[in-house]
Structure formats: C-alpha cells, structure tokens
Scaffold this motif. Structure first.
Motif, PDB file in Angstrom:
ATOM      1  N   LYS A 121       7.851  -3.923   1.179  1.00 59.94           N
ATOM      2  CA  LYS A 121       6.985  -5.060   0.866  1.00 59.94           C
ATOM      3  C   LYS A 121       7.607  -6.398   1.288  1.00 59.94           C
ATOM      4  O   LYS A 121       6.927  -7.421   1.238  1.00 59.94           O
ATOM      5  CB  LYS A 121       6.674  -5.083  -0.631  1.00 59.94           C
ATOM      6  CG  LYS A 121       5.678  -4.006  -1.075  1.00 59.94           C
ATOM      7  CD  LYS A 121       4.333  -4.206  -0.406  1.00 59.94           C
ATOM      8  CE  LYS A 121       3.313  -3.197  -0.871  1.00 59.94           C
ATOM      9  NZ  LYS A 121       2.004  -3.373  -0.200  1.00 59.94           N
ATOM     10  N   LYS A 341       1.437   1.243  -5.515  1.00 59.67           N
ATOM     11  CA  LYS A 341       0.291   1.986  -4.989  1.00 59.67           C
ATOM     12  C   LYS A 341      -1.011   1.474  -5.598  1.00 59.67           C
ATOM     13  O   LYS A 341      -2.021   1.308  -4.896  1.00 59.67           O
ATOM     14  CB  LYS A 341       0.462   3.477  -5.285  1.00 59.67           C
ATOM     15  CG  LYS A 341      -0.655   4.358  -4.715  1.00 59.67           C
ATOM     16  CD  LYS A 341      -0.385   5.831  -5.018  1.00 59.67           C
ATOM     17  CE  LYS A 341      -1.514   6.705  -4.453  1.00 59.67           C
ATOM     18  NZ  LYS A 341      -1.279   8.147  -4.776  1.00 59.67           N
ATOM     19  N   ASP A 344      -2.023  -1.890  -4.132  1.00 60.69           N
ATOM     20  CA  ASP A 344      -2.539  -1.729  -2.766  1.00 60.69           C
ATOM     21  C   ASP A 344      -3.936  -1.105  -2.760  1.00 60.69           C
ATOM     22  O   ASP A 344      -4.861  -1.619  -2.115  1.00 60.69           O
ATOM     23  CB  ASP A 344      -1.590  -0.870  -1.942  1.00 60.69           C
ATOM     24  CG  ASP A 344      -0.294  -1.583  -1.595  1.00 60.69           C
ATOM     25  OD1 ASP A 344      -0.250  -2.827  -1.724  1.00 60.69           O
ATOM     26  OD2 ASP A 344       0.675  -0.902  -1.215  1.00 60.69           O
ATOM     27  N   LYS A 347      -6.668  -3.334  -4.088  1.00 61.95           N
ATOM     28  CA  LYS A 347      -6.754  -4.644  -3.424  1.00 61.95           C
ATOM     29  C   LYS A 347      -6.573  -5.799  -4.420  1.00 61.95           C
ATOM     30  O   LYS A 347      -7.331  -6.770  -4.431  1.00 61.95           O
ATOM     31  CB  LYS A 347      -8.091  -4.779  -2.681  1.00 61.95           C
ATOM     32  CG  LYS A 347      -8.264  -3.791  -1.540  1.00 61.95           C
ATOM     33  CD  LYS A 347      -9.585  -3.996  -0.812  1.00 61.95           C
ATOM     34  CE  LYS A 347      -9.676  -3.171   0.461  1.00 61.95           C
ATOM     35  NZ  LYS A 347      -9.446  -1.731   0.249  1.00 61.95           N
TER      36      LYS A 347
END
Length: 451
Positions: A121, A341, A344, A347
């Motif tokens: 990241k 996770k 991501d 969103k």
C-alpha cells in the motif's frame, strides 16, 4: 471520589458540572458500574470516571447499558471498517482455529502476507516491517532505529504532539498531561513549533507563509543544535486536525535529505484511509524513511501496530529491536489482511472522499451562519470544528464546546473534544451521507441551543 474540579486537560473534562449532570441522567445501574470501574482500575486523566457503560458496538454505533444507541465519531480512531466487522471477525476466528500463536524464531504465511500487504500500500513498495503490540511501542522502535541508522540520538518533534504514553514516547511527545511529574525523560528530544501553533499565533490566511516560517525554524534548530537523527511528526495532527500545505512536506523532505536526517511519520490514528488516501503522507507526495502505524490496522478487533522502515536502512541484524512475545502476531496479522481487503473490496477510500466533499460543503454553510465557529478543518474523514468567543481574537470557547458535547451525547452522537475547544470527528470509512447529515443537523441544533 466521583466528582471534583479538574479543568487541566487536552480533551474532554472528566470532572465538571456538565459531566455530573450527564452522569445523573443515565441511570442508577449505570452509575453503580461506573463506581465499580473506578474502584478497581487505576485512575488517570481523561479516562476516570468513564463517560458511560456500553454493551455493544456495531458498525458506526455503540449501545449503552440502557439500550440507547450513539453514532460514534470517536472510536479511539480504530473503527475504519466499523465495529464488529464480520469479515475481520471471520478472519480472526479462522486464524484462531488454524494457528493462534507464532512463537518467536518462527514465522508463518499469515505474518508474511500482512507485512507484504502493508508494504504494497506504500507508494514505493520499498519498506521492511516490524510488528509491535502498541503504537507507543512502535514509536520506540522508530527511535531505536534512528539511533542505529544515524548514530545520533537527538530527535526534533513538535510542541503539543502525541506519540504514545510510554516513557520513550513521551520524551518526544509534547502534551503536558502525559509528561507532568515524570522527571527526567529520555535525552535528545527537541521541540519545534508545529504548523498549527504558528498558524494560530499569526492568524495567517496564507498556509505557505506559515509553512515557510515553521520550516525556517526547523532549519535553525538543525544548524545550531547539531547531531539531529530524525524529525518526528504527525503529517496531519489527529486531535484538532491541522493540515499543512503540500509545500511544507516537499521542503521538509529536502531538509532531511540535505542534512542526512531521517523523516518519521506517525500515522497511528490517521492511516488506513481516514485522510482519503490509504496512508496520510500520500496526500502530500512524499515518503518517510520510517512510518509508524497502529489503532485501525487491527480492524477494531485486535490491538496491533507496526513500523515500516525503508529497505536501505535494514541494518539492525546485530541487535534486538523489539523481540516481543507477539513478534509475529497471528490474530493481528489476520486482522490486518482482512481490514485491507475490506477497504479495497468495498471501495471505502472512494466513500471517504465522497463523504468528505459532502462534509466540506455542509461545514462551509455552518461557518457562514455561526460566528462561534472560528475555523473548520477537514481532510477525508478527519474533521475538526474550532469554537471561539469571537473570530477576531479567536479566544477559546471551551464552555461552548463542552455544552455541545453533552447536548449531542444526549441526542445520540458521540465524539471527542480536543485542545479544549475543538469538536473532533473521526467517522468510520463506512459512514453514510444519512449519518453525516444527522450529525451535522445535531451539531447545528446544539449550537443554536448553546451559542
């Protein structure tokens, strides 16, 4: 003793007439639990007596012993993916079933996966990782790495900064409530003027001017003090939310490079998306040499922190930096992977930025309507509203801030007060427009009733 007068604090007032009135409204059974808590736990500023007794925490809400729900915009800065996140809980339960503990001198895939996820990241993807059980311990590792890498022990940090409660952390932290009566601290800590202090001093409307002055002063310290190993700061101060301009960080990075000084960013309460970017410094186009993480990286489930150090500084193989019992924490690593996770897949960074745009527009409207709001500062879902006696002198209006806090608590919104007069909101990344609308409408109602 449950009630007394004590107004020396960084944040909320534990002992005041308004706190007493609040406690009187929440019921006898709750008071009995609060008394039991105070009788068994060590008293400390900002924690004793507790504000309430809760029985549940789900999503963006907490529920007290009386069954009342509160939209929680405080969350100790750990609830980016919401309380009791089912994905994080499932991952931690699975890890407990498969491998609950990794002894020192051994590793496992989950530990490597979590470290790699944190590195992936970053912008450069060029960091090595160590896990620690707390943010304060992570700061301690960063200070030890500074000495190992540079051979120098002096660290520039900022007045009013907070980097943890350990003795090493308070040596480079500036909040008096943590340093009071502690005597001799770790040598080498040097205080610089933080961006927000000079900004408040001159009431400048030009962030670039303020940034230039503060950086000039840092350069003055470096030239006259000597033997500086690192500069340590929060890119965005978490409590009362001060946001330097991009130019501040560009030049700060240059100053560090020119003087062979490490740049350490403490993003313990602000990383993992709450600024609108995964890591806060990514808003400013620079990278630190050492990045300190904590709080929300455990998904609101597991106490967890980490230190990321640029790969070229991986030079401590001859000493033990932490050597913690939970050096590669199985459950914590599962929580880290699941949290990233979830951010991501759902969103949540996009949602953070969208909700921030809504909050900015609403805040501008409130600022234009109410003179008691001296300033508001928003970056992502890091928000602060500064309450003043008037906009000319910008005198702190602590009494109004406290009155608004208890009015909002009474009507179902929880948050933190910072610096006495700043209403600070750290909503989770899952927050909705409807929830923000409720919070803003309640804030305005509280201002109307108390201003």
């Amino acid at each position: 003793m449950l009630y007394q007068t004590d107004f020396n604090r960084e944040g909320d007032v534990n002992f005041s007439p308004l706190r007493k009135n609040w406690l009187d409204t929440i019921g006898g059974e709750t008071i009995e639990v609060l008394k039991a808590d105070e009788s068994i736990f060590m008293r400390q500023s900002m924690s004793t007596p507790c504000l309430n007794v809760i029985v549940d925490a789900v999503g963006a809400y907490i529920t007290d012993k009386n069954g009342k729900k509160y939209l929680d915009f405080h969350g100790n800065s750990i609830h980016q993916v919401g309380y009791k996140n089912s994905a994080v809980i499932a991952a931690v339960k699975k890890q407990f079933d498969e491998l609950p503990f990794i002894p020192r001198r051994y590793t496992a895939n989950i530990a490597i996966d979590a470290a790699q996820a944190l590195n992936d990241k970053t912008t450069s993807k060029d960091y090595k990782v160590l896990f620690t059980p707390s943010g304060s311990a992570a700061v301690g590792i960063a200070l030890k790495m500074t000495r190992k890498i540079t051979g120098r022990h002096k660290v520039i940090s900022m007045w009013e900064s907070f980097h943890g409660a350990g003795l090493d952390a308070i040596s480079v932290g500036g909040e008096s409530v943590f340093r009071k009566d502690m005597g001799a601290l770790m040598p080498g800590g040097i205080r610089a003027i933080p961006y927000n202090a000079y900004r408040n001093l001159i009431h400048s409307s030009c962030p670039e001017t303020v940034a230039a002055f503060c950086l000039d002063y840092i350069e003055y310290i470096i030239k006259n003090e000597g033997a500086i190993g690192a500069i340590l700061l929060e890119p965005i101060r978490a409590t009362d939310i001060h946001i330097p301009p991009r130019s501040y960080f560009t030049r700060l990075r240059e100053i560090c490079d020119e003087n062979d000084i490490l740049l350490i960013f403490d993003e313990i309460p602000t990383a993992f998306g709450r600024s609108g970017m995964f890591y806060v410094h990514q808003n400013f186009g620079v990278e630190p040499d050492i990045l300190v993480l904590g709080k929300g990286i455990g998904g609101g489930i597991v106490p967890q922190a980490a230190v990321l150090v640029k790969s070229k500084y991986d030079c401590a193989q001859d000493i033990s930096l932490g050597h913690y019992t939970h050096e590669k924490p199985a459950a914590g690593c599962a929580a880290i992977c699941a949290t990233i996770k979830y951010i991501d897949e759902h969103k949540l960074l996009e949602n953070c930025r969208n909700q921030a745009a809504f909050a900015l527009q609403y805040s501008e409207n409130l600022y234009n309507k109410y003179q008691c709001i001296g300033d508001f500062r928003i970056k992502g879902l890091l928000m602060s509203f500064e309450l003043v006696t008037d906009r000319v002198s910008k005198g702190k209006n602590d009494k109004l801030a406290e009155a608004i806090l208890y009015y909002c608590l009474e009507h179902g919104l929880s948050f933190k007060l910072s610096a006495g007069n700043c209403i600070t909101w750290h909503p989770p990344l899952i927050v909705t427009t409807e929830q923000l609308t409720f919070a803003f409408q309640l804030l305005e109602e509280a201002i109307k009733n108390n201003c």
